[in-house]
Motif scaffolding. Sequence first.
Motif, mmCIF file in Angstrom:
data_model
loop_
_atom_site.group_PDB
_atom_site.id
_atom_site.type_symbol
_atom_site.label_atom_id
_atom_site.label_comp_id
_atom_site.label_asym_id
_atom_site.label_seq_id
_atom_site.Cartn_x
_atom_site.Cartn_y
_atom_site.Cartn_z
ATOM 1 N N PHE A 8 84.468 -18.777 60.087
ATOM 2 C CA PHE A 8 84.107 -17.285 60.165
ATOM 3 C C PHE A 8 83.083 -17.286 58.567
ATOM 4 O O PHE A 8 83.755 -17.527 57.474
ATOM 5 N N ARG A 9 81.886 -16.795 58.783
ATOM 6 C CA ARG A 9 81.180 -16.911 57.419
ATOM 7 C C ARG A 9 80.860 -15.538 57.273
ATOM 8 O O ARG A 9 79.881 -14.958 57.808
ATOM 9 N N PRO A 10 81.216 -15.088 56.111
ATOM 10 C CA PRO A 10 80.858 -13.558 55.703
ATOM 11 C C PRO A 10 79.356 -13.246 55.207
ATOM 12 O O PRO A 10 78.650 -14.098 55.238
ATOM 13 N N THR A 11 78.954 -12.155 55.373
ATOM 14 C CA THR A 11 77.572 -11.792 55.086
ATOM 15 C C THR A 11 77.096 -12.411 54.108
ATOM 16 O O THR A 11 75.801 -12.754 53.784
ATOM 17 N N ALA A 12 77.898 -12.220 52.868
ATOM 18 C CA ALA A 12 77.288 -12.866 51.680
ATOM 19 C C ALA A 12 77.033 -14.348 51.714
ATOM 20 O O ALA A 12 76.248 -14.830 50.719
ATOM 21 N N LEU A 13 77.514 -15.180 52.483
ATOM 22 C CA LEU A 13 77.315 -16.537 52.481
ATOM 23 C C LEU A 13 76.516 -16.879 53.902
ATOM 24 O O LEU A 13 76.495 -18.102 54.378
ATOM 25 N N ALA A 14 75.766 -15.846 54.372
ATOM 26 C CA ALA A 14 75.119 -16.177 55.568
ATOM 27 C C ALA A 14 74.164 -17.458 55.657
ATOM 28 O O ALA A 14 73.865 -17.950 56.508
ATOM 29 N N GLU A 15 73.540 -17.700 54.175
ATOM 30 C CA GLU A 15 72.813 -18.763 54.408
ATOM 31 C C GLU A 15 73.266 -20.242 54.503
ATOM 32 O O GLU A 15 72.552 -21.051 54.670
ATOM 33 N N GLY A 16 74.328 -20.410 54.413
ATOM 34 C CA GLY A 16 75.253 -21.531 54.502
ATOM 35 C C GLY A 16 75.203 -22.264 53.287
ATOM 36 O O GLY A 16 74.789 -21.886 52.153
ATOM 37 N N PRO A 17 75.881 -23.291 53.251
ATOM 38 C CA PRO A 17 76.030 -24.339 52.371
ATOM 39 C C PRO A 17 74.754 -25.059 51.717
ATOM 40 O O PRO A 17 74.137 -25.374 52.644
ATOM 41 N N LYS A 18 74.434 -25.110 50.326
ATOM 42 C CA LYS A 18 73.293 -25.894 49.866
ATOM 43 C C LYS A 18 73.945 -27.063 49.059
ATOM 44 O O LYS A 18 74.727 -26.892 48.070
ATOM 45 N N ASP A 19 73.346 -28.194 49.370
ATOM 46 C CA ASP A 19 73.969 -29.225 48.828
ATOM 47 C C ASP A 19 75.394 -29.335 48.128
ATOM 48 O O ASP A 19 75.782 -29.394 47.219
ATOM 49 N N LEU A 20 76.243 -29.229 49.350
ATOM 50 C CA LEU A 20 77.702 -29.248 49.229
ATOM 51 C C LEU A 20 78.220 -30.467 48.472
ATOM 52 O O LEU A 20 78.937 -30.351 47.763
ATOM 53 N N GLY A 21 77.897 -31.517 48.886
ATOM 54 C CA GLY A 21 78.230 -32.844 48.703
ATOM 55 C C GLY A 21 77.925 -32.882 47.130
ATOM 56 O O GLY A 21 78.726 -33.524 46.320
ATOM 57 N N SER A 22 77.046 -32.497 46.513
ATOM 58 C CA SER A 22 76.667 -32.567 45.200
ATOM 59 C C SER A 22 77.611 -31.632 44.307
ATOM 60 O O SER A 22 77.716 -31.850 43.029
ATOM 61 N N ALA A 23 78.190 -30.818 44.827
ATOM 62 C CA ALA A 23 79.180 -29.798 44.026
ATOM 63 C C ALA A 23 80.534 -30.471 44.195
ATOM 64 O O ALA A 23 81.343 -30.074 43.256
ATOM 65 N N LEU A 24 80.753 -31.485 44.756
ATOM 66 C CA LEU A 24 82.332 -31.726 45.041
ATOM 67 C C LEU A 24 82.471 -32.572 43.559
ATOM 68 O O LEU A 24 81.763 -33.404 42.963
ATOM 69 N N GLN A 25 83.727 -32.400 43.221
ATOM 70 C CA GLN A 25 84.177 -33.438 41.787
ATOM 71 C C GLN A 25 85.219 -34.178 42.174
ATOM 72 O O GLN A 25 86.499 -34.142 42.909
ATOM 73 N N TRP A 26 84.948 -35.486 41.771
ATOM 74 C CA TRP A 26 85.881 -36.623 42.324
ATOM 75 C C TRP A 26 86.694 -37.294 40.962
ATOM 76 O O TRP A 26 86.069 -37.281 40.140
ATOM 77 N N GLN A 27 87.810 -37.680 41.314
ATOM 78 C CA GLN A 27 88.635 -38.274 40.114
ATOM 79 C C GLN A 27 89.584 -39.394 40.712
ATOM 80 O O GLN A 27 90.015 -39.169 41.702
ATOM 81 N N LEU A 28 89.676 -40.664 40.244
ATOM 82 C CA LEU A 28 90.508 -41.759 40.606
ATOM 83 C C LEU A 28 91.878 -41.355 40.010
ATOM 84 O O LEU A 28 92.238 -41.159 38.928
ATOM 85 N N THR A 29 92.850 -41.389 40.884
ATOM 86 C CA THR A 29 94.329 -41.063 40.690
ATOM 87 C C THR A 29 95.335 -42.164 41.338
ATOM 88 O O THR A 29 94.619 -43.249 42.243
ATOM 89 N N GLY A 30 96.651 -42.157 40.939
ATOM 90 C CA GLY A 30 97.479 -43.138 41.269
ATOM 91 C C GLY A 30 97.258 -44.575 40.679
ATOM 92 O O GLY A 30 96.454 -44.838 39.806
ATOM 93 N N GLU A 31 98.156 -45.510 41.156
ATOM 94 C CA GLU A 31 97.971 -46.780 40.511
ATOM 95 C C GLU A 31 98.484 -47.734 41.503
ATOM 96 O O GLU A 31 99.348 -47.377 42.705
ATOM 97 N N GLY A 32 98.212 -49.070 41.443
ATOM 98 C CA GLY A 32 98.441 -50.096 42.201
ATOM 99 C C GLY A 32 98.043 -50.084 43.912
ATOM 100 O O GLY A 32 97.018 -49.659 43.834
ATOM 101 N N GLU A 33 99.098 -50.238 44.238
ATOM 102 C CA GLU A 33 98.762 -50.009 45.941
ATOM 103 C C GLU A 33 98.564 -48.539 46.561
ATOM 104 O O GLU A 33 98.311 -48.342 47.530
ATOM 105 N N HIS A 34 99.089 -47.916 45.363
ATOM 106 C CA HIS A 34 99.069 -46.392 45.839
ATOM 107 C C HIS A 34 98.028 -45.692 45.204
ATOM 108 O O HIS A 34 97.900 -44.433 44.921
#
Length: 253
Positions: free
Chosen positions: A140-166
């Motif tokens: 469900f996409r509210p009216t304010a977001l009707a245009e949809g996502p733009k470059d969603l992948g570019s906004a994601l923030q990644w971090q390496l966590t855990g250690e060893g086999e985990h």
Amino acid sequence: MRILQKLSAVFLLAVLGIASSHAAVLIYGTRVVYNEASRDTLVRLSNEGNIPLLIQAWLDTGEDKPVAEQQVPFVIAPPVFRMNAHQGQVLRISYTGEALPQDKESVFWLNVLEIPPKPTATGQQNTLQIAVRNRIKLFFRPTALAEGPKDLGSALQWQLTGEGEHMSVTVRNPTTFFASFLDAYVTADGTSYELATDMVAPGTTATFPLLKPTRLPGRVQGVRFKLIDDIGAAIAGAASLDGNISSQSSKKD
């Protein structure tokens, strides 16, 4: 595009024998995007099998409780119907107007259950009848977001966590849209290791562990991933683990 979503089976009758069963109903599309301003939205179905089926359709929230206890602000017409072999049907989904967040997407699940007819021939009495459920997401996409996502992948923030086999990778989605992953891989010394991905809701963080736990060799270069857009296309991207994007492209899924 017709992509069959076969996610679960419900046993209706078990006697003595066992017969295999495959979903005959196709849902046209991999997801439904309902824009708030729309009066309704249509979902096309097709019975690709050789026998008539009884179809039941409903929406749920994905919560682990009875459907009757879930608050779903939509109605489906028709909710139950017969669909003959090699025939189609259109589901009409209408928003009933109950309050939903206006600053982010909401997600629900469309379920389509196909129930085969009871066996009639004597030789078919000792069989296992299976009702197959197809399930896809409804956003469900509210009216304010009707245009949809733009470059969603570019906004994601990644971090390496855990250690060893985990070892795992944590991804934060600061956007107002759901991030639906097709796959994701972490790269170490030129070798890619697949991550166990999931959908990441707006404004939340998720941790993706290695699909096959192992100790990563040497230095980790970054992460590669594919997101699924509104029409089911795969949007490919790559990022360093501090969130800096190194490339992005798109291709049809």
